[in-house]
Enzyme design. Structure first.
Site, mmCIF file in Angstrom:
data_model
loop_
_atom_site.group_PDB
_atom_site.id
_atom_site.type_symbol
_atom_site.label_atom_id
_atom_site.label_comp_id
_atom_site.label_asym_id
_atom_site.label_seq_id
_atom_site.Cartn_x
_atom_site.Cartn_y
_atom_site.Cartn_z
ATOM 1 N N LYS A 80 0.865 -1.187 0.000
ATOM 2 C CA LYS A 80 0.000 0.000 0.000
ATOM 3 C C LYS A 80 0.899 1.234 0.000
ATOM 4 O O LYS A 80 2.027 1.176 0.513
ATOM 5 C CB LYS A 80 -0.872 -0.005 1.269
ATOM 6 C CG LYS A 80 -2.094 0.858 1.194
ATOM 7 C CD LYS A 80 -3.277 0.106 0.622
ATOM 8 C CE LYS A 80 -4.481 1.026 0.472
ATOM 9 N NZ LYS A 80 -5.665 0.331 -0.021
ATOM 10 N N GLY A 179 -25.363 1.655 2.578
ATOM 11 C CA GLY A 179 -24.453 2.246 1.597
ATOM 12 C C GLY A 179 -24.848 1.828 0.197
ATOM 13 O O GLY A 179 -24.727 0.649 -0.147
ATOM 14 N N GLY A 181 -23.605 3.037 -2.750
ATOM 15 C CA GLY A 181 -22.638 3.599 -3.685
ATOM 16 C C GLY A 181 -22.355 2.624 -4.819
ATOM 17 O O GLY A 181 -23.217 1.829 -5.205
ATOM 18 N N ASN A 182 -21.146 2.685 -5.340
ATOM 19 C CA ASN A 182 -20.809 1.858 -6.504
ATOM 20 C C ASN A 182 -21.042 0.381 -6.232
ATOM 21 O O ASN A 182 -21.661 -0.314 -7.037
ATOM 22 C CB ASN A 182 -19.346 2.082 -6.894
ATOM 23 C CG ASN A 182 -19.138 3.465 -7.456
ATOM 24 O OD1 ASN A 182 -19.975 3.973 -8.198
ATOM 25 N ND2 ASN A 182 -18.039 4.100 -7.084
ATOM 26 N N VAL A 183 -20.555 -0.118 -5.116
ATOM 27 C CA VAL A 183 -20.709 -1.539 -4.820
ATOM 28 C C VAL A 183 -22.117 -1.830 -4.290
ATOM 29 O O VAL A 183 -22.786 -2.754 -4.752
ATOM 30 C CB VAL A 183 -19.659 -2.029 -3.800
ATOM 31 C CG1 VAL A 183 -19.867 -3.503 -3.498
ATOM 32 C CG2 VAL A 183 -18.243 -1.795 -4.327
HETATM 33 P P1 NAD Z 1 -18.702 4.504 -2.751
HETATM 34 O O1 NAD Z 1 -17.987 5.713 -2.253
HETATM 35 O O2 NAD Z 1 -19.075 4.429 -4.190
HETATM 36 O O3 NAD Z 1 -20.036 4.252 -1.921
HETATM 37 C C1 NAD Z 1 -20.080 4.316 -0.537
HETATM 38 C C2 NAD Z 1 -21.483 4.765 -0.188
HETATM 39 O O4 NAD Z 1 -21.620 4.679 1.226
HETATM 40 C C3 NAD Z 1 -21.772 6.205 -0.599
HETATM 41 O O5 NAD Z 1 -22.994 6.284 -1.285
HETATM 42 C C4 NAD Z 1 -21.810 6.943 0.734
HETATM 43 O O6 NAD Z 1 -22.702 8.044 0.726
HETATM 44 C C5 NAD Z 1 -22.272 5.857 1.668
HETATM 45 N N1 NAD Z 1 -21.926 6.078 3.051
HETATM 46 C C6 NAD Z 1 -20.815 6.662 3.571
HETATM 47 N N2 NAD Z 1 -20.885 6.689 4.910
HETATM 48 C C7 NAD Z 1 -22.055 6.110 5.245
HETATM 49 C C8 NAD Z 1 -22.705 5.845 6.469
HETATM 50 N N3 NAD Z 1 -22.144 6.198 7.634
HETATM 51 N N4 NAD Z 1 -23.890 5.230 6.442
HETATM 52 C C9 NAD Z 1 -24.469 4.870 5.270
HETATM 53 N N5 NAD Z 1 -23.906 5.117 4.074
HETATM 54 C C10 NAD Z 1 -22.724 5.707 4.064
HETATM 55 O O7 NAD Z 1 -17.764 3.287 -2.337
HETATM 56 P P2 NAD Z 1 -17.807 1.811 -2.915
HETATM 57 O O8 NAD Z 1 -16.776 1.680 -3.962
HETATM 58 O O9 NAD Z 1 -19.204 1.433 -3.206
HETATM 59 O O10 NAD Z 1 -17.273 0.994 -1.658
HETATM 60 C C11 NAD Z 1 -18.129 0.704 -0.565
HETATM 61 C C12 NAD Z 1 -17.342 -0.008 0.521
HETATM 62 O O11 NAD Z 1 -16.777 -1.202 -0.006
HETATM 63 C C13 NAD Z 1 -16.160 0.799 1.078
HETATM 64 O O12 NAD Z 1 -15.999 0.467 2.434
HETATM 65 C C14 NAD Z 1 -14.994 0.273 0.273
HETATM 66 O O13 NAD Z 1 -13.777 0.416 0.981
HETATM 67 C C15 NAD Z 1 -15.364 -1.185 0.141
HETATM 68 N N6 NAD Z 1 -14.774 -1.852 -1.014
HETATM 69 C C16 NAD Z 1 -15.008 -1.388 -2.270
HETATM 70 C C17 NAD Z 1 -14.449 -2.061 -3.355
HETATM 71 C C18 NAD Z 1 -14.705 -1.604 -4.758
HETATM 72 O O14 NAD Z 1 -14.462 -2.379 -5.689
HETATM 73 N N7 NAD Z 1 -15.195 -0.401 -4.983
HETATM 74 C C19 NAD Z 1 -13.639 -3.179 -3.144
HETATM 75 C C20 NAD Z 1 -13.443 -3.647 -1.839
HETATM 76 C C21 NAD Z 1 -14.017 -2.964 -0.778
#
Ligand code: NAD
Length: 348
Positions: A80, A179, A181-183
């Site tokens: 990292k 949450g 978001g993307n995932v």
């Molecule tokens: P993202 O930023 O696209 O989405 C995160 C969402 O969570 C956002 O819509 C945000 O508004 C919401 N959020 C933030 N704080 C919050 C809270 N306290 N309560 C409710 N909602 C809240 O991120 P992502 O890419 O969807 O990733 C989501 C999680 O998965 C993160 O923890 C990330 O580290 C983990 N992750 C993502 C990936 C990936 O491929 N993108 C891979 C492994 C792990």
């Protein structure tokens, strides 16, 4: 700063501090393990309070990457980078300086995106070093990792349901997704397509609206963790499974993408005591890493191979849950044991 103490405790191979006089860029790269292959991990750009905070973050995150890669069966290790924010105003110059740091590690560290980075930054890194992955599909890269992470969560959820003695069929299943978001949104879409009833929450109004349109029932974010559901899928922030929240959970299964879901190590045992099946986050959310790591393959990115490896998250979890039931160790500890054993095996 007790750098060696931290490295010895977690078994890091190398920690490198870099500074670039021209741009003022300062970064720390921690390579936890290269036993199974080059250490892959994101570059996190953050306004750290001080060097100690940045060091703690990079040691912790690089170690976790090794375990995630090992459990996913990838031929790569964990590393990292953290950059002391604010990032230089001249983005290209800053990224080129960062790429110079990466290049000096001769491939022991392969950089990818994390907080504060995007695909166009990877393209800037690639102008100086080939040791950066996560380019867009148009650029011949692996593209957005999120759909692969969402797919891994959904297949992993099936394994967790079986471990809880429930049907792995999503028809009629009640799932709370925190949450969107993307995932999280990808998880919601897949669950609804499979016939599940989805409750969703987010702190962002636009994200909530998108989930509502997709067919999710929106609930208050304060109520999502204690919702009356079969499964809780944390897909927002980490540290949401604490002594307080675990006592209020009604879900029988936790299966979601958020990193570091357990507030403390003791929370794995708290979940087990309540009979709640927990899919270890670094196993179930490995889809994105599986996808980006495929760019490193000498024959190039292969979407079919990625899909196969993401699907295998289900059998990896089957194995972890079976082993956990057999030994009485928590699923989180069992997953760590698996990672340690795979890293140990590869070094022999
Ligand atoms: P993202 O930023 O696209 O989405 C995160 C969402 O969570 C956002 O819509 C945000 O508004 C919401 N959020 C933030 N704080 C919050 C809270 N306290 N309560 C409710 N909602 C809240 O991120 P992502 O890419 O969807 O990733 C989501 C999680 O998965 C993160 O923890 C990330 O580290 C983990 N992750 C993502 C990936 C990936 O491929 N993108 C891979 C492994 C792990």
């Amino acid at each position: 700063m007790a750098v060696f103490k931290g490295m010895v405790a977690a078994g890091h191979e190398e920690v490198a501090f870099f500074q670039d006089a021209e741009t003022g860029l300062q970064a720390i790269v921690a390579v936890h393990s290269t036993v199974r292959g080059p250490g892959i991990g994101g570059v996190r750009i953050r306004d750290y309070r001080d060097e100690a905070e940045a060091l703690t973050d990079v040691l912790r995150l690089s170690e976790a990457m090794s375990y995630k890669a090992a459990c996913a069966g990838l031929d790569c290790g964990g590393a990292k980078a953290v950059v002391m924010g604010p990032f230089p105003n001249d983005r290209a110059a800053g990224m080129h300086a960062l790429a110079g740091f990466v290049e000096r590690l001769s491939g022991r560290y392969i950089a990818t995106e994390d907080m504060g980075m995007n695909e166009s930054d990877i393209a800037l890194l690639n102008e100086v070093t080939r040791y950066a992955v996560g380019r867009s599909l148009a650029d011949g890269g692996s593209g957005d990792p999120s759909p692969h992470t969402a797919q891994g969560v959904v297949v992993g959820m099936r394994s967790a349901l079986r471990a809880a003695g429930m049907s792995a069929d999503f028809e009629g299943l009640r799932v709370a997704v925190q949450g969107c978001g993307n995932v999280g949104f990808g998880v919601i879409e897949r669950l609804i397509a499979g016939g599940a009833e989805v409750l969703a929450s987010d702190i962002d109004a636009a994200a909530v609206e998108r989930a509502r349109v997709a067919g999710a029932c929106i609930v208050d974010n304060d109520d999502i963790l204690s919702a009356d559901v079969d499964v809780l899928a944390p897909c927002g922030v980490g540290a949401i499974l604490s002594e307080q929240s675990i006592a209020r959970l009604q879900a029988h299964v936790i299966a979601g993408a958020a990193n570091n879901q357990l507030a403390t190590d003791a929370d794995a045992a708290r979940l087990a005591e309540r009979g709640i099946v927990y899919a270890p986050d670094f196993v179930i959310n490995a889809g994105g890493l599986i996808n980006v790591a495929d760019e490193v393959d000498p024959h190039g990115y292969n979407a079919t191979r990625v899909a196969g490896r993401v699907a295998a998250i289900e059998t990896t979890l089957d194995h972890i849950f079976a082993e956990s039931a057999h030994t009485g160790r928590t699923s989180a500890q069992t997953a760590l044991d698996m990672a340690h054993s795979r890293i140990g095996q590869a070094s022999r």
